[in-house]
Design a protein around this motif. Sequence first.
Motif, PDB file in Angstrom:
ATOM      1  N   MET A 146       0.850  -1.184   0.000  1.00  7.52           N
ATOM      2  CA  MET A 146       0.000   0.000   0.000  1.00  7.52           C
ATOM      3  C   MET A 146       0.889   1.237   0.000  1.00  7.52           C
ATOM      4  O   MET A 146       1.801   1.347   0.791  1.00  7.52           O
ATOM      5  N   GLY A 147       0.610   2.153  -0.886  1.00  5.98           N
ATOM      6  CA  GLY A 147       1.363   3.393  -0.935  1.00  5.98           C
ATOM      7  C   GLY A 147       0.431   4.580  -0.813  1.00  5.98           C
ATOM      8  O   GLY A 147      -0.759   4.479  -1.067  1.00  5.98           O
ATOM      9  N   SER A 148       0.971   5.704  -0.436  1.00  7.27           N
ATOM     10  CA  SER A 148       0.114   6.873  -0.277  1.00  7.27           C
ATOM     11  C   SER A 148       0.335   7.927  -1.346  1.00  7.27           C
ATOM     12  O   SER A 148      -0.332   8.947  -1.352  1.00  7.27           O
ATOM     13  N   THR A 149       1.264   7.685  -2.271  1.00  6.29           N
ATOM     14  CA  THR A 149       1.546   8.716  -3.277  1.00  6.29           C
ATOM     15  C   THR A 149       1.551   8.220  -4.719  1.00  6.29           C
ATOM     16  O   THR A 149       1.462   9.010  -5.639  1.00  6.29           O
ATOM     17  N   THR A 150       1.703   6.945  -4.974  1.00  2.00           N
ATOM     18  CA  THR A 150       1.829   6.353  -6.312  1.00  2.00           C
ATOM     19  C   THR A 150       3.097   6.839  -7.012  1.00  2.00           C
ATOM     20  O   THR A 150       3.157   6.886  -8.224  1.00  2.00           O
ATOM     21  N   GLU A 151       4.121   7.219  -6.261  1.00  3.23           N
ATOM     22  CA  GLU A 151       5.366   7.704  -6.849  1.00  3.23           C
ATOM     23  C   GLU A 151       6.388   6.604  -7.105  1.00  3.23           C
ATOM     24  O   GLU A 151       7.368   6.836  -7.803  1.00  3.23           O
ATOM     25  N   SER A 152       6.169   5.415  -6.561  1.00 11.55           N
ATOM     26  CA  SER A 152       7.147   4.338  -6.728  1.00 11.55           C
ATOM     27  C   SER A 152       6.583   3.190  -7.554  1.00 11.55           C
ATOM     28  O   SER A 152       6.704   2.043  -7.203  1.00 11.55           O
ATOM     29  N   GLY A 191      -2.416  10.406  -5.128  1.00 15.77           N
ATOM     30  CA  GLY A 191      -2.916   9.689  -3.959  1.00 15.77           C
ATOM     31  C   GLY A 191      -2.497   8.237  -3.922  1.00 15.77           C
ATOM     32  O   GLY A 191      -1.613   7.811  -4.644  1.00 15.77           O
ATOM     33  N   GLY A 192      -3.155   7.479  -3.064  1.00 20.22           N
ATOM     34  CA  GLY A 192      -2.776   6.124  -2.674  1.00 20.22           C
ATOM     35  C   GLY A 192      -2.742   5.060  -3.735  1.00 20.22           C
ATOM     36  O   GLY A 192      -2.580   5.332  -4.919  1.00 20.22           O
ATOM     37  N   SER A 193      -2.940   3.835  -3.311  1.00 15.84           N
ATOM     38  CA  SER A 193      -2.700   2.673  -4.168  1.00 15.84           C
ATOM     39  C   SER A 193      -3.602   2.609  -5.390  1.00 15.84           C
ATOM     40  O   SER A 193      -3.254   1.959  -6.364  1.00 15.84           O
ATOM     41  N   SER A 194      -4.725   3.288  -5.380  1.00 17.14           N
ATOM     42  CA  SER A 194      -5.590   3.356  -6.566  1.00 17.14           C
ATOM     43  C   SER A 194      -5.426   4.693  -7.276  1.00 17.14           C
ATOM     44  O   SER A 194      -6.302   5.115  -8.023  1.00 17.14           O
ATOM     45  N   GLY A 195      -4.285   5.359  -7.057  1.00 21.17           N
ATOM     46  CA  GLY A 195      -4.018   6.643  -7.691  1.00 21.17           C
ATOM     47  C   GLY A 195      -4.003   6.562  -9.202  1.00 21.17           C
ATOM     48  O   GLY A 195      -4.443   7.487  -9.887  1.00 21.17           O
ATOM     49  N   GLY A 196      -3.508   5.460  -9.734  1.00 17.51           N
ATOM     50  CA  GLY A 196      -3.507   5.290 -11.187  1.00 17.51           C
ATOM     51  C   GLY A 196      -4.909   5.193 -11.753  1.00 17.51           C
ATOM     52  O   GLY A 196      -5.208   5.754 -12.807  1.00 17.51           O
ATOM     53  N   SER A 197      -5.786   4.518 -11.042  1.00 12.92           N
ATOM     54  CA  SER A 197      -7.185   4.409 -11.472  1.00 12.92           C
ATOM     55  C   SER A 197      -7.864   5.769 -11.437  1.00 12.92           C
ATOM     56  O   SER A 197      -8.558   6.156 -12.381  1.00 12.92           O
ATOM     57  N   ALA A 198      -7.657   6.522 -10.347  1.00  9.83           N
ATOM     58  CA  ALA A 198      -8.261   7.853 -10.229  1.00  9.83           C
ATOM     59  C   ALA A 198      -7.717   8.791 -11.306  1.00  9.83           C
ATOM     60  O   ALA A 198      -8.471   9.548 -11.921  1.00  9.83           O
ATOM     61  N   GLY A 237      -8.292   1.266   3.994  1.00 12.43           N
ATOM     62  CA  GLY A 237      -7.762   2.528   4.502  1.00 12.43           C
ATOM     63  C   GLY A 237      -7.994   3.730   3.614  1.00 12.43           C
ATOM     64  O   GLY A 237      -7.260   4.701   3.686  1.00 12.43           O
ATOM     65  N   GLY A 238      -8.988   3.706   2.752  1.00  9.96           N
ATOM     66  CA  GLY A 238      -9.293   4.866   1.917  1.00  9.96           C
ATOM     67  C   GLY A 238      -8.568   4.897   0.592  1.00  9.96           C
ATOM     68  O   GLY A 238      -8.443   5.941  -0.041  1.00  9.96           O
ATOM     69  N   SER A 239      -8.103   3.754   0.115  1.00 11.02           N
ATOM     70  CA  SER A 239      -7.290   3.686  -1.096  1.00 11.02           C
ATOM     71  C   SER A 239      -8.025   4.045  -2.381  1.00 11.02           C
ATOM     72  O   SER A 239      -7.372   4.210  -3.417  1.00 11.02           O
ATOM     73  N   ILE A 240      -9.328   4.150  -2.351  1.00  6.26           N
ATOM     74  CA  ILE A 240     -10.081   4.634  -3.516  1.00  6.26           C
ATOM     75  C   ILE A 240     -10.506   6.077  -3.272  1.00  6.26           C
ATOM     76  O   ILE A 240     -10.334   6.948  -4.111  1.00  6.26           O
ATOM     77  N   ARG A 241     -11.040   6.329  -2.110  1.00  4.43           N
ATOM     78  CA  ARG A 241     -11.608   7.639  -1.815  1.00  4.43           C
ATOM     79  C   ARG A 241     -10.560   8.744  -1.773  1.00  4.43           C
ATOM     80  O   ARG A 241     -10.799   9.844  -2.278  1.00  4.43           O
ATOM     81  N   GLN A 242      -9.385   8.493  -1.215  1.00  4.43           N
ATOM     82  CA  GLN A 242      -8.337   9.519  -1.149  1.00  4.43           C
ATOM     83  C   GLN A 242      -7.848   9.914  -2.552  1.00  4.43           C
ATOM     84  O   GLN A 242      -7.875  11.101  -2.888  1.00  4.43           O
ATOM     85  N   LYS A 266     -16.539   3.125  -2.388  1.00  6.98           N
ATOM     86  CA  LYS A 266     -15.948   1.995  -1.671  1.00  6.98           C
ATOM     87  C   LYS A 266     -16.763   0.729  -1.938  1.00  6.98           C
ATOM     88  O   LYS A 266     -17.969   0.710  -1.733  1.00  6.98           O
ATOM     89  N   PRO A 267     -16.115  -0.365  -2.413  1.00  7.16           N
ATOM     90  CA  PRO A 267     -16.826  -1.635  -2.595  1.00  7.16           C
ATOM     91  C   PRO A 267     -17.340  -2.145  -1.250  1.00  7.16           C
ATOM     92  O   PRO A 267     -16.678  -2.001  -0.225  1.00  7.16           O
ATOM     93  N   THR A 268     -18.530  -2.718  -1.272  1.00  8.68           N
ATOM     94  CA  THR A 268     -19.152  -3.225  -0.048  1.00  8.68           C
ATOM     95  C   THR A 268     -19.775  -4.588  -0.313  1.00  8.68           C
ATOM     96  O   THR A 268     -19.743  -5.093  -1.424  1.00  8.68           O
ATOM     97  N   TYR A 269     -20.359  -5.135   0.710  1.00  9.56           N
ATOM     98  CA  TYR A 269     -21.110  -6.388   0.531  1.00  9.56           C
ATOM     99  C   TYR A 269     -22.531  -6.105   0.070  1.00  9.56           C
ATOM    100  O   TYR A 269     -23.294  -7.000  -0.169  1.00  9.56           O
TER     101      TYR A 269
END
Length: 83
Positions: free
Chosen positions: A1-7, A24-31, A48-53, A64-67
């Motif tokens: 999990m990353g918070s910047t998508t820089e690496s 932003g985070g791990s879904s930064g490329g998607s956003a 931890g907010g990897s889509i919303r951030q 956010k995916p849910t059940y």
Amino acid sequence: MGSTTESSAYGVTVNPADPTRVPGGSSGGSAAAVAANECVAALGTDTGGSIRQPASFCGVVGLKPTYGRVSRFGLVAYSSSLD
């Protein structure tokens, strides 16, 4: 999990809304892809907010995916109790 998508193995992801800021985070490329109109929607998981951030950083909406209302079908959860 990353918070910047820089690496990323593919290089730094650029934030289309503001190239001086990280997307932003791990879904930064998607956003970033959605914000750049490269696609209509993208998948990700939200530990931890990897889509919303990243969505908020790039000026798009992240769900956010849910059940229940937003299906998790086809996603592999990082942590089933949090995704």
